[in-house]
Design a protein around this motif. Sequence first.
Motif, short mmCIF file in Angstrom:
data_model
loop_
_atom_site.label_atom_id
_atom_site.label_comp_id
_atom_site.label_asym_id
_atom_site.label_seq_id
_atom_site.Cartn_x
_atom_site.Cartn_y
_atom_site.Cartn_z
N LEU A 16 -44.81 7.10 34.94
CA LEU A 16 -45.92 8.00 34.64
C LEU A 16 -46.99 7.31 33.80
O LEU A 16 -48.18 7.60 33.93
CB LEU A 16 -45.41 9.27 33.94
CG LEU A 16 -44.72 10.28 34.86
CD1 LEU A 16 -43.99 11.34 34.07
CD2 LEU A 16 -45.75 10.93 35.80
N LYS A 31 -52.56 6.81 45.29
CA LYS A 31 -52.14 7.24 43.96
C LYS A 31 -53.31 7.20 42.97
O LYS A 31 -53.18 7.63 41.82
CB LYS A 31 -51.03 6.33 43.43
CG LYS A 31 -49.83 6.17 44.36
CD LYS A 31 -49.02 7.43 44.48
CE LYS A 31 -47.78 7.19 45.32
NZ LYS A 31 -46.97 8.42 45.47
N GLN A 59 -48.88 5.51 36.31
CA GLN A 59 -49.70 6.49 37.04
C GLN A 59 -50.93 6.87 36.23
O GLN A 59 -52.04 6.97 36.77
CB GLN A 59 -48.87 7.75 37.32
CG GLN A 59 -49.62 8.84 38.07
CD GLN A 59 -49.96 8.43 39.49
OE1 GLN A 59 -49.07 8.14 40.28
NE2 GLN A 59 -51.24 8.40 39.81
N VAL A 113 -43.42 2.20 42.29
CA VAL A 113 -44.61 1.40 41.95
C VAL A 113 -44.57 0.09 42.72
O VAL A 113 -45.57 -0.34 43.33
CB VAL A 113 -44.68 1.13 40.43
CG1 VAL A 113 -45.88 0.24 40.09
CG2 VAL A 113 -44.77 2.44 39.64
N SER A 154 -47.34 11.74 42.21
CA SER A 154 -47.21 10.86 41.05
C SER A 154 -45.99 9.95 41.17
O SER A 154 -44.95 10.34 41.71
CB SER A 154 -47.09 11.68 39.75
OG SER A 154 -48.30 12.32 39.45
N PHE A 155 -46.12 8.74 40.64
CA PHE A 155 -44.96 7.85 40.53
C PHE A 155 -43.97 8.46 39.54
O PHE A 155 -44.36 8.90 38.46
CB PHE A 155 -45.38 6.48 40.01
CG PHE A 155 -46.19 5.65 40.95
CD1 PHE A 155 -45.72 5.34 42.22
CD2 PHE A 155 -47.44 5.17 40.57
CE1 PHE A 155 -46.46 4.55 43.09
CE2 PHE A 155 -48.19 4.38 41.43
CZ PHE A 155 -47.71 4.08 42.70
#
Length: 690
Positions: A270, A6, A273, A57, A50-51
């Motif tokens: 986000l 990530k 991220q 997470v 993306s998370f």
Amino acid sequence: MVATDKQHKWPAVLPYDKQAVPVPGTKRPGQSAHYRNGIWGLVDEHTPGSFVTLDQVWFEGLKNGGNADFLGWRKVISKSPLKFAPIYSWISYAEADKRRQYIGSALHTLFQQGKVGGGELETVGIWAQNRPEWQLVDLACQSYNKVSVSLYDTLGKDSVEYIINHSNLSVVLTSADHVSTLLKLAPKIPSLKLIVSFDELPDQANTAFKEWAQTQGIQFQTLQEFETFGKANLFPSIPATPNAVASICYTSGTTNTPKGVVLLHKTLALAAQNGLYGLDSFPDNGTLLSYLPLAHIYERIVELVTIAVSGRIGYFTGDPLRLLEDAQILKPHFFPSVPRVLNRVYQAAMIGGNVPGLKGNLFRKAVAVKLENLRTTGATYHAFWDRLVFRKIQAALGGQVKMIISGSAPLSSDIMDFLKIAFGGEVVEGYGLTETSATTTKSWPNDPSSSGTTGPPGPVNEVKVIDVPAMSYTAEDKPHPRGELCIRGGNVFTHYYKDEKNTKASIDDEGWFHTGDVAEIDAAGRVKIIDRVKNIMKLAQGEYVALERIENTYSALPISAQFFVHGDGLQSYLVAVLVPNPDVFAGIVTSVTGKQVTPTDVAGLSAAAQDPKVVQHSLAILTKEAVRQGLKGFEMVKRLHISLSPFTVEENTLTPTFKLRRKDAYNKFKAEIDALYALGEPSSSRSTKL
């Protein structure tokens, strides 16, 4: 590098001249173009990889963390006197995962059985200082479809009562010292059904709390009992969805009742991220020192970022006076901070280094050489001067710090430059709000001219400025557009809880959040906060002044521990209250009076604070800085009161994030401020030279 796909590293060459770029076709009358990150563009929930939920997470961190250290703390080895272990104790990612499931299962079971709940959302309150249990409960909420509601550890009972009722909290997990407060409030918080103490208690105290709680129709348990119940009723994690509410984070409220900022899973995910872009300085198994309030969104996001890369989080003892001791034992790599703390680090370094003789000469030479290198090439490391001079400053925070991020309030460019050369790693400034999940802009490493700016928007944001006619800021200003900063992106909140009026006033129809901060966007696309739309006032002669900006100018001086500027619309000048730094103030008092006064001589310093000569000399120091920083005459403080009584959270003159509550700060010193104005307007002929 830390093992997560990530993460996104900086390119080999950073485009410092194009850190953010305007989006073609977005410039309109009354506003600037939309600006996006110059390397990564705009990232959102649809960006591959993306998370988009917080449990993603956690499971990413767990996957790479396994049996490695995760949450650390210093055990109490003596209560009288209070003494902490000289080492950190740790639980692993795997151990935390088990406890997360026990806590989450207990919560889920109780909500399913109807023993707690009853509100619109399944809210869970957390009220404690930073500690491993705080994070464990939040992780449980994230992965069992519960909504965490954070209470500041220092909140007064009125705010606690308001937030519990407003968010309909039926269960609060807390430290033992808050249990009695909750039970005393019980008649005013009818939704509360269960209190869980993080701390184990002696049998007698445990029994007493259970009996007291029962009389109020409330259950009381310790966390150990709660986890045992969860283990016996184990339930699998509930996968989160991006648009589910993850948390209600209440703003600390400098003027009004706290507003509940509703944050979705994708909003916070986000933001986490975003923190993984350009995280090159964080080493494998890197360590974060957690001391900024976890109830505040800033600390929660940096801990989420740390979790995502399977890092270690070490919690401070809870005592600010032991913070340096904690750092020297933990030896963190990551030190998120605020100007209030970094100003003290700077002041202590300057006092310790800027002394007569050879030592002082070497310090000044080292500073001069490294500042020259910084401002010409962006370099912050110097093999000789770091080893000879700056190693001692670095040792104050454990000697291994690789990343320092300053947020929550402006930090002067001079102090930022000094911290960069003193620590030699990545020292940057960021900007964000609770409403943007503590994420919007962040300066880039090794940027020679970034100090004084907060850098470009991160990958999850786009920004613009809109005209503020009343303050003469416009998007057409030269050389750079200026106006109210507006932010849009996946990390921006959706609404204030049960508050449609403030939501509509803050978020427009196109999804832009209007911050209330006035910003300038420079040629490189970096954002610089220059004013505040709301915290302005008009002096008697019609001039507008921005009180916070003026306070920030004066607060950067070594003499200042705290600084409060007050203006009266019926008066033509500003006055201020200075809470001095005792180390610096003692030297000034000794110099002015000819009497030796030490920093610990409270009586001597208090007496000197009333001495007109000392006050005038201190005002002259402040005025010299105001001139240097380019303040206009009407923006400069003309009369000064010096007090050794600081503004504090406990007395309600500071918010839990250490911002001044202006009305309460004024009320504290109302008599002294009124007395300053009673003296009449100062003579313009009076000298302020040192």
